[in-house]
Design a protein around this motif. Structure first.
Motif, PDB file in Angstrom:
ATOM      1  N   ARG A  30      41.429  41.825  39.526  1.00  0.00           N
ATOM      2  CA  ARG A  30      41.914  40.892  40.539  1.00  0.00           C
ATOM      3  C   ARG A  30      40.864  40.664  41.610  1.00  0.00           C
ATOM      4  O   ARG A  30      40.145  41.582  41.990  1.00  0.00           O
ATOM      5  CB  ARG A  30      43.187  41.426  41.200  1.00  0.00           C
ATOM      6  CG  ARG A  30      44.380  41.477  40.270  1.00  0.00           C
ATOM      7  CD  ARG A  30      45.564  42.113  40.952  1.00  0.00           C
ATOM      8  NE  ARG A  30      46.714  42.121  40.072  1.00  0.00           N
ATOM      9  CZ  ARG A  30      47.603  41.139  39.995  1.00  0.00           C
ATOM     10  NH1 ARG A  30      47.466  40.082  40.759  1.00  0.00           N
ATOM     11  NH2 ARG A  30      48.621  41.213  39.170  1.00  0.00           N
ATOM     12  N   ARG A  35      44.115  39.430  46.380  1.00  0.00           N
ATOM     13  CA  ARG A  35      44.912  40.645  46.592  1.00  0.00           C
ATOM     14  C   ARG A  35      45.264  40.811  48.063  1.00  0.00           C
ATOM     15  O   ARG A  35      46.398  41.168  48.411  1.00  0.00           O
ATOM     16  CB  ARG A  35      44.142  41.858  46.068  1.00  0.00           C
ATOM     17  CG  ARG A  35      44.055  41.911  44.548  1.00  0.00           C
ATOM     18  CD  ARG A  35      42.995  42.885  44.072  1.00  0.00           C
ATOM     19  NE  ARG A  35      43.215  44.232  44.583  1.00  0.00           N
ATOM     20  CZ  ARG A  35      42.282  45.175  44.605  1.00  0.00           C
ATOM     21  NH1 ARG A  35      41.056  44.903  44.173  1.00  0.00           N
ATOM     22  NH2 ARG A  35      42.566  46.379  45.051  1.00  0.00           N
ATOM     23  N   SER A 267      52.393  43.411  41.170  1.00  0.00           N
ATOM     24  CA  SER A 267      51.440  44.426  40.724  1.00  0.00           C
ATOM     25  C   SER A 267      51.733  45.741  41.432  1.00  0.00           C
ATOM     26  O   SER A 267      52.120  45.763  42.602  1.00  0.00           O
ATOM     27  CB  SER A 267      50.002  43.978  41.012  1.00  0.00           C
ATOM     28  OG  SER A 267      49.776  43.864  42.397  1.00  0.00           O
ATOM     29  N   ASP A 300      45.191  34.273  40.190  1.00  0.00           N
ATOM     30  CA  ASP A 300      45.394  35.529  39.475  1.00  0.00           C
ATOM     31  C   ASP A 300      46.523  35.419  38.450  1.00  0.00           C
ATOM     32  O   ASP A 300      47.167  36.421  38.116  1.00  0.00           O
ATOM     33  CB  ASP A 300      45.708  36.659  40.464  1.00  0.00           C
ATOM     34  CG  ASP A 300      44.452  37.281  41.041  1.00  0.00           C
ATOM     35  OD1 ASP A 300      43.373  37.086  40.451  1.00  0.00           O
ATOM     36  OD2 ASP A 300      44.541  37.948  42.084  1.00  0.00           O
ATOM     37  N   ALA A 303      46.291  37.852  35.497  1.00  0.00           N
ATOM     38  CA  ALA A 303      46.562  39.239  35.892  1.00  0.00           C
ATOM     39  C   ALA A 303      48.050  39.431  36.173  1.00  0.00           C
ATOM     40  O   ALA A 303      48.632  40.467  35.826  1.00  0.00           O
ATOM     41  CB  ALA A 303      45.735  39.609  37.118  1.00  0.00           C
TER      42      ALA A 303
END
Length: 433
Positions: A30, A35, A267, A300, A303
């Motif tokens: 990432r 993030r 996540s 992302d 991910a």
């Protein structure tokens, strides 16, 4: 119960904070900017005002503090310069790391797990949701008793209701937490059995279930509202939906379908939450069809897809569990023409997942037919010849099956209809006279 609501440590809406991202090798898939943006969004979801944010590469993890001494001094400078009361760290900290950082920074420290738990604690609306969140909170706090209360090392005497001779306060508090967790698990088990009975009743009825899953803020609730005409909370906010919602809809060839909107994944979803919300997530496991809604415009997105698939595998609802999962690529309204072309090129001729905008409605009609096709793949074609006067029978076939052809032949009507075996039996059992 709240991570923030201890008598000696209150954090209010509007609290100023510094957000810190430790860049670990395990999170290399990432981008740091994305993030941090997500982490700041988590803080904003409960009204924390992030004044500054910074990423620090962690070359060597310090067991006591995670960060090196120079990085700790840098964070301390940020805290003082911004007048922040709170430091948010985007990883799961060990209790000793959290305690040492609070001492070094002279500020309250909350890790990613604590922040997500706080959001869930504020958002849970149903009795079951609140029980699940409290169980997760207690599980998280049990390992942090050493730092959470100042009185824990005092000895407790042999008098009174709690504690025997020589029992320390920390042992008594741990026992209280264990007892409370045991009660919560029993209550949740009862609710789970009730939910199971409801599922059994639905299973006896010929109504398939579709579960919407996806990363938080992917647009599941917006799509749910679009398909059902409901008004479930759908905001540009992480974890806007926590408690599952179900509505019935009709699809081409399927008279009634139960559509379920579920909690969004994220996540590093805390293991305490996955365990606590297992009863709710059973609705996903029991679904006939799982629709994975992806925010295809997010940098992302790939991910996030991996994060969702890992949670599905963990709860027994993944591809390896023989579940039927279809992806839906949402938020195409945020893509320009070049980005759309790039997505189509990347498909390499493979089947393209439905491209939709749940907000504008683009592509949703095509998605409806895709869902219907997946649910009716096992249906077979059957030929019916009905008198033209048997309007109820024709209407029933149109409602419950997919009419492939319909031809008028003098006083009769010949229909070719795709039906499930159960609906075929129901049709023959009905009295249309």
């Amino acid at each position: 119960m709240s991570v923030f609501n201890r008598a000696d440590e209150g954090v209010r809406r509007g609290t100023r904070a510094v957000a810190i991202l430790p860049i670990l090798r395990s999170a290399a898939s990432r981008g740091a900017d994305a993030r941090l943006e997500e982490f700041v969004g988590l803080a904003a979801a409960i009204g924390i005002e992030v004044i500054d944010q910074h990423a620090f590469p962690i070359r060597k993890v310090r067991p006591a503090t995670l960060f090196g001494q120079g990085q700790i001094e840098h964070i301390h400078t940020l805290v003082e310069a911004t007048g922040s009361e709170l430091v948010l760290v985007d990883t799961t900290l060990l209790p000793v790391q959290q305690a040492k950082l609070e001492e070094a920074l002279n500020a309250k420290v909350i890790d990613r797990t604590g922040l997500i738990l706080e959001i869930f604690g504020e958002r849970a609306a149903t009795a079951e949701g609140r029980l699940q969140v409290e169980l997760a909170h207690l599980d998280y706090q049990a390992g942090r008793l050493v730092r959470s209360w100042t009185h824990l090392e005092r000895q407790r005497g042999g008098f009174g209701f709690l504690g025997g001779p020589g029992e320390t306060q920390i042992e008594a508090d741990r026992r209280i937490i264990r007892d409370r967790m045991a009660r919560l698990r029993r209550e949740l088990a009862d609710l789970s059995r009730t939910r199971g009975l409801h599922r059994d009743r639905r299973g006896k009825a010929p109504w398939p279930v579709i579960a919407l899953v996806g990363y938080t803020n992917a647009g599941k609730s917006t799509l749910f509202n679009r398909l059902t005409g409901a008004s479930v909370l759908a905001e540009d906010m992480l974890f806007a939906t926590l408690d599952p919602t179900m509505r019935s809809i009709s699809l081409p060839g399927v008279a009634k379908v139960i559509l379920s909107d579920t909690v969004g994944f994220v996540s590093d979803l805390p293991t305490q939450l996955v365990a606590a919300f297992h009863a709710t997530l059973e609705e996903v496991v029991a679904a006939d069809l799982i629709v994975h809604v992806r925010d295809i415009a997010h940098e992302d997105s790939d991910a996030q897809r991996g994060d969702v698939n890992r949670v599905l595998d963990e709860i027994g609802a993944g591809v390896k569990d023989s579940k039927i999962i279809i992806e839906v690529w949402n938020k195409v309204d945020l893509l320009d023409a070049d980005m759309r072309a790039a997505i189509l090129d990347d498909s390499g001729g493979r089947d393209q997942p439905p491209l939709i905008s749940a907000l504008s409605g683009e592509g949703v009609d095509a998605l409806v037919h895709t869902l219907a096709r997946h649910l009716t793949e096992a249906h077979e074609e059957h030929r019916f010849v009905l008198p033209v006067t048997e309007g109820r029978g024709r209407a029933w076939l149109h409602e419950h099956g997919e009419v492939v052809s319909e031809t008028n032949r003098n006083s009769d009507v010949e229909l070719t209809v795709r039906l499930s075996a159960s609906d075929l039996a129901r049709f023959h059992d009905r009295d249309f006279a």
